[in-house]
Design a protein around this motif. Sequence first.
Motif, mmCIF file in Angstrom:
data_model
loop_
_atom_site.group_PDB
_atom_site.id
_atom_site.type_symbol
_atom_site.label_atom_id
_atom_site.label_comp_id
_atom_site.label_asym_id
_atom_site.label_seq_id
_atom_site.Cartn_x
_atom_site.Cartn_y
_atom_site.Cartn_z
ATOM 1 N N VAL A 1 34.528 73.111 62.749
ATOM 2 C CA VAL A 1 34.416 73.617 64.114
ATOM 3 C C VAL A 1 33.227 73.005 64.830
ATOM 4 O O VAL A 1 33.268 72.826 66.050
ATOM 5 C CB VAL A 1 34.378 75.167 64.164
ATOM 6 N N TYR B 1 35.836 80.669 68.750
ATOM 7 C CA TYR B 1 36.162 82.000 68.230
ATOM 8 C C TYR B 1 36.526 82.960 69.357
ATOM 9 O O TYR B 1 37.409 83.811 69.200
ATOM 10 C CB TYR B 1 35.003 82.530 67.393
ATOM 11 N N ARG C 1 30.888 78.750 69.569
ATOM 12 C CA ARG C 1 31.211 80.170 69.692
ATOM 13 C C ARG C 1 32.471 80.362 70.535
ATOM 14 O O ARG C 1 33.266 81.276 70.297
ATOM 15 C CB ARG C 1 30.017 80.910 70.309
ATOM 16 N N GLY D 1 40.097 82.856 68.169
ATOM 17 C CA GLY D 1 40.016 83.752 67.020
ATOM 18 C C GLY D 1 39.348 83.105 65.827
ATOM 19 O O GLY D 1 38.179 83.322 65.573
ATOM 20 N N ASN D 2 40.086 82.286 65.089
ATOM 21 C CA ASN D 2 39.520 81.601 63.932
ATOM 22 C C ASN D 2 40.121 80.197 63.844
ATOM 23 O O ASN D 2 40.937 79.808 64.686
ATOM 24 C CB ASN D 2 39.743 82.404 62.643
ATOM 25 N N LYS D 3 39.731 79.472 62.827
ATOM 26 C CA LYS D 3 40.169 78.085 62.702
ATOM 27 C C LYS D 3 41.685 77.981 62.510
ATOM 28 O O LYS D 3 42.322 77.087 63.077
ATOM 29 C CB LYS D 3 39.423 77.410 61.537
ATOM 30 N N GLU D 4 42.277 78.883 61.752
ATOM 31 C CA GLU D 4 43.719 78.857 61.544
ATOM 32 C C GLU D 4 44.459 79.136 62.849
ATOM 33 O O GLU D 4 45.481 78.500 63.146
ATOM 34 C CB GLU D 4 44.141 79.862 60.466
ATOM 35 N N GLN D 5 43.962 80.083 63.623
ATOM 36 C CA GLN D 5 44.584 80.380 64.911
ATOM 37 C C GLN D 5 44.414 79.219 65.889
ATOM 38 O O GLN D 5 45.320 78.943 66.683
ATOM 39 C CB GLN D 5 44.009 81.676 65.488
#
Length: 195
Positions: A30, A45, A42, A49-53
Motif C-alpha cells: 500500500v 483504507y 490512509r 477498506g483493506n488491500k483485498e477490497q
Amino acid sequence: MPRDSSATKARLLDAAFTEFAAYGIAGARVDRIAEAAGANKRLIYVYFGNKEQLFDAVLQRAMTAGAESVPFDVDDLPGYAGAIFDHLVARPDLMRLRLWKLLERPSASGLEPDAFRLKTAEVADAQQRGEVAGEMEPADLLTMVLAAAQAWFWAAEGVDPKEVSQSWSPRRLDLHRSAVVEAARRMSEPKTAGE
C-alpha cells in the motif's frame, strides 16, 4: 481548496492496478500504491477498506472497462473473440491481474458471475434460434470462446506478459488473432445439413 475525492480514488485505482498486476495481492504494498498515486496511504483504507477490497475494486473496474471496450455480440462470437484478443494485446497486464485473482482470490465474486450468466443466456437463446452451434452447453461454448481469445497469453512461454505486443511481430500478432477468430468460428458456427 477542497480535495477532489473522485480524482484521488481514480489515481489510487490506477496505481493499485499497476501494483497488483506486477505483484499480486500478497506482494503488493500500500505504501507503493499511495506513493505512485500521490496520496496518503490512509485514504486507501478510508475509500476501499483493506488491500483485498482494493484489489476487488481494481478488478471490477478493469472488468467494467473491458466490457465497455469489447461489447458482447452473440451474433458474432468469432469477432468478439478477436476483439478480446486485441484488447489483451493493448492491455496485457489484464491477464496478469486475472491470474492473480485466480490464485489469490478465487472465491471473490462481483461483476463476473452476473455478466457471464447474462452472456450465457444470450448464447442459449441464439442456439435455440439456430444462429449458434448447439452441440455444446451455452456456458461451455462461451467459456471455450473466451479461452480461445486468451490462449496465446497463457501459452506464450518466454514472453513477458507486460511486453507481449512488443515481443510478437505484427505478422505473428495477425497469425495469432486469425487463429483465435477461426477457432471461435468453428466452435460457434451452426452446422449445415450436409456436415
